[in-house]
Design an enzyme around this catalytic site. Sequence first.
Site, short mmCIF file in Angstrom:
data_model
loop_
_atom_site.label_atom_id
_atom_site.label_comp_id
_atom_site.label_asym_id
_atom_site.label_seq_id
_atom_site.Cartn_x
_atom_site.Cartn_y
_atom_site.Cartn_z
N GLU A 45 0.06 -2.06 -6.52
CA GLU A 45 0.31 -3.62 -5.99
C GLU A 45 0.47 -4.16 -7.32
O GLU A 45 -0.09 -4.14 -8.37
CB GLU A 45 -1.53 -3.83 -5.85
CG GLU A 45 -1.41 -5.34 -5.30
CD GLU A 45 -3.15 -5.75 -5.05
OE1 GLU A 45 -3.90 -4.77 -5.24
OE2 GLU A 45 -3.09 -7.17 -4.73
N ARG A 269 -9.05 10.46 -8.87
CA ARG A 269 -8.23 9.47 -9.78
C ARG A 269 -8.70 9.85 -11.26
O ARG A 269 -9.64 10.48 -11.54
CB ARG A 269 -9.00 8.12 -9.69
CG ARG A 269 -10.32 7.64 -9.94
CD ARG A 269 -10.42 6.21 -10.20
NE ARG A 269 -9.86 5.45 -9.15
CZ ARG A 269 -9.10 4.59 -9.11
NH1 ARG A 269 -8.93 4.04 -10.34
NH2 ARG A 269 -8.68 3.89 -7.99
N LYS A 279 -8.01 -2.70 -13.21
CA LYS A 279 -6.87 -3.77 -13.61
C LYS A 279 -7.63 -5.25 -13.91
O LYS A 279 -7.07 -5.94 -14.57
CB LYS A 279 -5.95 -3.92 -12.52
CG LYS A 279 -4.82 -2.85 -12.65
CD LYS A 279 -3.54 -3.25 -11.88
CE LYS A 279 -3.72 -2.33 -10.44
NZ LYS A 279 -2.64 -2.46 -9.46
P1 ATP Z 1 -7.34 -1.25 -9.59
O1 ATP Z 1 -8.19 -0.81 -8.56
O2 ATP Z 1 -7.74 -1.20 -10.76
O3 ATP Z 1 -6.65 -2.62 -9.14
P2 ATP Z 1 -5.41 0.17 -8.03
O4 ATP Z 1 -5.88 1.77 -7.73
O5 ATP Z 1 -5.83 -0.52 -6.79
O6 ATP Z 1 -6.21 -0.02 -9.31
P3 ATP Z 1 -2.87 0.27 -7.19
O7 ATP Z 1 -1.84 -0.47 -8.00
O8 ATP Z 1 -3.26 0.05 -5.93
O9 ATP Z 1 -4.05 0.21 -8.39
O10 ATP Z 1 -2.50 1.78 -7.59
C1 ATP Z 1 -0.98 2.30 -7.42
C2 ATP Z 1 -1.16 3.75 -7.13
O11 ATP Z 1 -1.88 4.22 -8.37
C3 ATP Z 1 -2.24 4.19 -5.82
O12 ATP Z 1 -1.77 5.18 -5.18
C4 ATP Z 1 -3.70 4.57 -6.77
O13 ATP Z 1 -4.16 5.50 -5.85
C5 ATP Z 1 -2.99 5.16 -8.01
N1 ATP Z 1 -3.92 5.03 -9.10
C6 ATP Z 1 -4.70 4.05 -9.52
N2 ATP Z 1 -5.50 4.25 -10.52
C7 ATP Z 1 -5.33 5.58 -10.54
C8 ATP Z 1 -6.10 6.47 -11.59
N3 ATP Z 1 -6.93 6.08 -12.32
N4 ATP Z 1 -5.78 7.75 -11.25
C9 ATP Z 1 -4.79 8.27 -10.57
N5 ATP Z 1 -4.41 7.37 -9.71
C10 ATP Z 1 -4.54 6.00 -9.71
MG MG Z 2 -4.96 -0.61 -5.05
#
Ligand code: ATP
Ligand code: MG
Length: 572
Positions: A45, A269, A279
């Site tokens: 995102e 994760r 984030k």
């Molecule tokens: P936040 O919740 O902090 O906004 P997010 O997981 O929503 O982070 P995205 O931009 O939606 O962030 O993530 C993009 C991809 O990266 C998704 O497929 C997510 O599952 C993966 N991802 C995000 N954080 C992690 C992590 N800590 N370990 C492994 N994969 C991750």
């Molecule tokens: Mg997300």
Amino acid sequence: MSNENHEIETESEKRPSLNFIEEIIEKDIADGKNGGRVHTRFPPEPNGYLHIGHAKSICLNFGLAKKYNGKTNLRFDDTNPVKEDVEYVDSIREDIKWLGFQWDGEYYASDYFQQLYDWAVQLIKEGKAYVDDLSQEEASEYRGTPTQPAKPSPWRNRSVEENLDLFERMKNGEFPNGSKTLRAKIDLASPNMHMRDPIMYRILHQSHHRTGDKWCIYPMYDYAHGQSDSIEGITHSICTLEFEVHRPLYDWFIQTLHIHAPQQIEFARLNLSYTVMSKRKLLQLVKENYVSGWDDPRMPTICGLRRRGYTPESIRLFAEKIGVAKRDNVIDVSLLEWCVREDLNKKAQRVMVVMNPVKLIIDNYPEGHEEELDAVNNPEDESMGTRKVKFSRELYIEREDFMENPPKKFYRLSPGTEVRLRYAYFVKCTNVVKDAEGNITEIHCTYDPASRGGNSPDGRKVKSTLHWVSASHAKDVEVRVFDRLFRVPAPDDVEEGKTFLDNLNPDSLQVLPHCKAESFLEGYEQKPLSLFQFERMGYFCVDPDSAKENRLIFNRTVNLKDTWAKESAKNQ
Ligand code: ATP
Ligand code: MG
């Protein structure tokens, strides 16, 4: 933890040759599912910069496609215009490329807004979606609990015609934010709360960074994600564990719409000690100036790690070492540090830099004389060759390398002892000069001309070797020494009334403005991110501020040894 331990302890050593996702994929290929195709995607995102957790997902998705001759899409999951921005889109593209991956297709969930809308209309026509007028508060009251079924909304049984009319008017902007939603009509008694008539669309009168003002209703993640995967022909949709409970809904939309069915697979994760990864929290650190920006070298972001001196190889090595698991765990940040040491040890040009200088004067060295000594650029890589280092009568050495009244096991310089100056000579300390306050301003010594190159002339041994810089040839450089951004391993764990900010390490940045570097570093102001090992001191890289300010500024990437492990061992 020592280097050796890491190697023994990491999953990759114990792992069978295939991880659980590879097992699924190999079975699918064997079964001829999707015609044997493998197509993954990385779906960020664009509401922040990528962090080391994302790197795990990137390495996994691109790595699988590479291994199975497949493809990986980059898809921006841009369904929430309130928090998203092109600045983030650009940084995400840059960071993935820097990590060493090239995506096949670049897509945006917003490209599918019309298709998603049409599918929503289809679901309404089939009686599987309805417009609801409950407010957010009312809706959560109606939702029930996992053991108590939801109460049906009074609007649940609107006619298809009325729903079609209202949904179109939602799209046309006739209703204010929050006044209506479109919900899927599934199962109010489901023990899975996500199946209790989940929201598909919300009204948001908000410009979108790509679609502008075309839309004022936006699809929810659960309605957009699976369908986007489907449109792109994704075969394996890999996401983190918290989406496991969303999977029935993911499958429901796809089955109900009768479209290509990707398989959602969840993995654990990455959680890393001594940092935060959400984030929202990273944004708060930036916005409230706890750090200098998203690329502050203390941040767990990809751009922060890059500016810190991490290499793409070191991050990919880390992703490989941690492997993929089905259960959540926390990885010790010292493993990440081990990975960068491992890589930089092979690559980094060695130089001598004195970080806390004190003068060393060689009384029997001819005044005004200077010579050039051969120094090895990288003992790990002969092809990197040698360089000349200027030597003269007045040098700088580390203040910590001298003690006037040393304890028993202090083997460095002290009155009467002899040490080796790296690549140069044996020197023996004779006396010190102090200022009025008693601070040592000069250390005096004599040298043995027969020990040129640092070799013992007669078999006599010295117990230590010091790095040094010739005073008249020294270049002043600034070094920024970073420590962990948080004081505690789990900064998110806080007592009532406290926040993760209370766990910030107040000493995470130390600026050393007057370090002395050998002249080899001349001109590196213009070569940001060049990587070095400062002998005996650690790994350092040229900070990009150097070019802007036309002076050399270094960031300490990591020290040579894991001192934190020693600290915590002491406390046990
Ligand atoms: P936040 O919740 O902090 O906004 P997010 O997981 O929503 O982070 P995205 O931009 O939606 O962030 O993530 C993009 C991809 O990266 C998704 O497929 C997510 O599952 C993966 N991802 C995000 N954080 C992690 C992590 N800590 N370990 C492994 N994969 C991750
Ligand atoms: Mg997300």
